[in-house]
Design an enzyme around this catalytic site. Structure first.
Site, PDB file in Angstrom:
ATOM      1  N   LYS A  76       0.845  -1.196   0.000  1.00 44.28           N
ATOM      2  CA  LYS A  76       0.000   0.000   0.000  1.00 44.28           C
ATOM      3  C   LYS A  76       0.884   1.250   0.000  1.00 44.28           C
ATOM      4  CE  LYS A  76      -3.952   1.898   2.618  1.00 44.28           C
ATOM      5  NZ  LYS A  76      -4.811   1.718   3.819  1.00 44.28           N
ATOM      6  N   SER A 151      -9.741   1.665   2.677  1.00 44.51           N
ATOM      7  CA  SER A 151      -8.845   2.445   1.847  1.00 44.51           C
ATOM      8  C   SER A 151      -7.786   1.628   1.106  1.00 44.51           C
ATOM      9  CB  SER A 151      -8.126   3.491   2.711  1.00 44.51           C
ATOM     10  OG  SER A 151      -7.343   2.846   3.703  1.00 44.51           O
ATOM     11  N   SER A 175     -10.007  -0.820   6.764  1.00 46.55           N
ATOM     12  CA  SER A 175      -9.395  -0.637   5.444  1.00 46.55           C
ATOM     13  C   SER A 175      -8.672  -1.842   4.868  1.00 46.55           C
ATOM     14  CB  SER A 175      -8.430   0.544   5.466  1.00 46.55           C
ATOM     15  OG  SER A 175      -9.163   1.731   5.365  1.00 46.55           O
TER      16      SER A 175
HETATM   17  N1  GLN Z   1     -13.308   3.509   5.744  1.00 39.61           N
HETATM   18  C1  GLN Z   1     -12.840   3.945   7.022  1.00 39.61           C
HETATM   19  C2  GLN Z   1     -12.581   5.417   7.001  1.00 39.61           C
HETATM   20  O1  GLN Z   1     -12.919   6.000   6.046  1.00 39.61           O
HETATM   21  C3  GLN Z   1     -11.646   3.168   7.430  1.00 39.61           C
HETATM   22  C4  GLN Z   1     -10.368   3.727   6.948  1.00 39.61           C
HETATM   23  C5  GLN Z   1      -9.182   2.919   7.361  1.00 39.61           C
HETATM   24  O2  GLN Z   1      -9.311   1.858   7.968  1.00 39.61           O
HETATM   25  N2  GLN Z   1      -8.012   3.439   7.074  1.00 39.61           N
HETATM   26  O3  GLN Z   1     -12.074   5.997   7.909  1.00 39.61           O
END
Ligand code: GLN
Length: 474
Positions: A76, A151, A175
């Site tokens: 990532k 994400s 994420s």
């Molecule tokens: N979708 C969640 C957010 O928008 C989780 C993001 C994450 O785990 N980095 O914060």
């Protein structure tokens, strides 16, 4: 070479027995990565993959191979690899080069893994669809009109497209697990502190955790075993005795927080699939027990206070002066305003503002203080529940992958996609998402995910139950 169904375990055996060379495997993966470029899963495919393959081959030839030697992995874009651009998919850090290896990078490198490239993500990991990336959305390989989740959407999509054999992501509120669910792969959010956060670009430091994506639970365990453990560079990482504790017995009892799972807004097809998955686990010898965990329902509210608070403080360092994007203003204050206003995207700015607000004097107690109190309640209630059950099951996400653009203009509906995953980060416990079938929509087969949650350090319980669950899906 057909690497479509090739697991890390199988690839390892082929490499060790010299049925395949590291270079052959790397070339096959590179070809797929090139052929699937339109998915925008990778922001960059590294130019030294063949050189890395040579190093790994040498390790094998000299009998120094580990399970990860020669295995192509995707990283990532918020995990530092020394000398490489790492941008968190933000214009702010578009040309930023890492000056050191992250803890997880170091461990994978020492084990002989091959870094194929860096993958697209929501900007600074804020989002659930990769749509907030400054470099375009990633497409879901199962249906290119849909998001891969986020994400860590690029990592999940690269794996689902077979453009790597495993991948790393980070998970602050879901994420890793949610994109794993949307892309039909396995994703693990480890116990907070069991994997080093050194060299991860911080979103919300008390919730962030790096973890693996893989095709099978066994492969997920292989990557986890490689990256876990204490790191002197991360003072929040736990000692190895805790991370490696073995006393967890094989799980037998699965707790299901029924009220929470049946919450409004969950797709009926997801619920039906969930019930079927539980039935399958019963047939496999597990006891399924209904539990009541009312605090879980507050997880999302707690998350959207604590997380932005930490975001606002973590991202303060990106002021356009020391490094990153810079725009000239008439004076220093304007420099800050222009650099941050232009360098950060909408979602990131929204969260910085929210976080600054909940931490501001006069509001701190009403928001941040209370959210911390509910966090403690949630932790306590979970610990109580784990006296009765070995693991807890929920769907990973309330819906299958949604259409690109469907939720991007409605942040609240996007936030709801995290309802089942965020309580896990709030409590710091580990959880895994495992593919559990498909739903058909507009002629596409969209994957669904089953989430298992375990007590702190009980990843072994997730792997044991996860492998049994995989068997039921064959
Ligand atoms: N979708 C969640 C957010 O928008 C989780 C993001 C994450 O785990 N980095 O914060």
């Amino acid at each position: 070479m057909d690497i479509k169904n090739l697991t890390i375990k199988e690839a390892h055996e082929m490499l060790i027995s010299k049925k395949m060379s590291v270079l052959e495997l790397a070339e096959a993966v590179l070809k797929i990565a090139e052929d699937t470029k339109d998915l925008n899963a990778y922001l960059e495919i590294f130019d030294d993959v063949r050189a890395q393959a040579e190093v790994a081959q040498k390790m094998i030839d000299e009998g120094r191979a580990t399970m990860m030697t020669g295995i192509p992995v995707a990283m990532k874009d918020n995990i530092l690899i020394k000398g490489r651009i790492v941008s968190a998919s933000s214009k702010m850090l578009e040309n930023y080069r890492a000056t050191y290896d992250a803890g997880v990078t170091k461990k994978l490198r020492e084990a002989g893994a091959i870094f194929v490239g860096r993958t697209n993500m929501d900007e600074f990991a804020m989002g659930g669809s990769t749509e907030t990336s400054a470099f375009g959305v990633t497409k879901n390989p199962h249906d290119i009109t849909r998001v891969p989740g986020g994400s860590s959407g690029g990592s999940a999509a690269a794996l689902a497209a077979n453009a790597c054999l495993g991948a790393l992501g980070t998970d602050t509120g879901g994420s890793i697990r949610q994109p794993a669910s949307f892309c039909g792969v396995v994703g693990l959010k480890p116990t907070y502190g069991s994997v080093s956060r050194s060299g991860l670009m911080a979103m919300a430091s008390s919730l962030d955790q790096a973890g693996p994506f893989a095709k099978t639970v066994e492969d997920t365990e292989i990557i986890f075993d490689c990256i876990k453990g204490h790191d002197p560079m991360d003072s929040t990482s736990y000692p190895d005795e805790l991370v490696n504790q073995k006393e967890f017995k094989k799980p037998k009892v699965i707790g299901v927080p029924v009220d929470f799972v049946r919450a409004k807004g969950v797709d009926p097809r997801v619920l039906k699939n969930f019930e079927e998955s539980l039935e399958a686990m019963k047939k496999a010898g597990y006891e399924v027990k209904e539990i009541s965990l009312p605090t879980l329902a507050h997880g999302l509210s707690v998350y959207y206070i604590l997380m932005p608070a930490e975001v606002s403080s973590n991202l303060a360092r990106l002021d356009g002066v020391r490094y990153g994007y810079h725009a000239d203003g008439a004076n220093l204050l304007e420099d800050y305003m222009k650099s941050r206003g232009e360098g950060f995207g909408r979602e990131v700015r929204r969260r910085i503002l929210l976080g600054t607000y909940v931490l501001s004097s006069g509001y701190y107690d009403a928001y941040y203080g209370r959210a911390r109190a509910v966090q403690e309640m949630l932790k306590r209630d979970l610990a109580e529940a784990f006296k009765e059950v070995d693991i807890i099951a929920t769907p990973t996400a309330p819906t299958p992958a949604f259409k690109i653009g469907e939720k991007s203009s409605d942040p609240l509906s996007m936030y709801l996609a995290d309802i089942f995953t965020v309580p896990v980060n709030i409590a710091g416990v580990p959880a895994i998402s495992i593919p559990c079938g498909f739903v058909e929509e507009d002629g596409s087969k969209l994957p669904l995910g089953m989430q298992f949650i375990a007590p702190h350090f009980a990843e072994s319980s997730l792997f044991a139950a996860g492998k049994d669950f995989e068997e039921t899906q064959k």
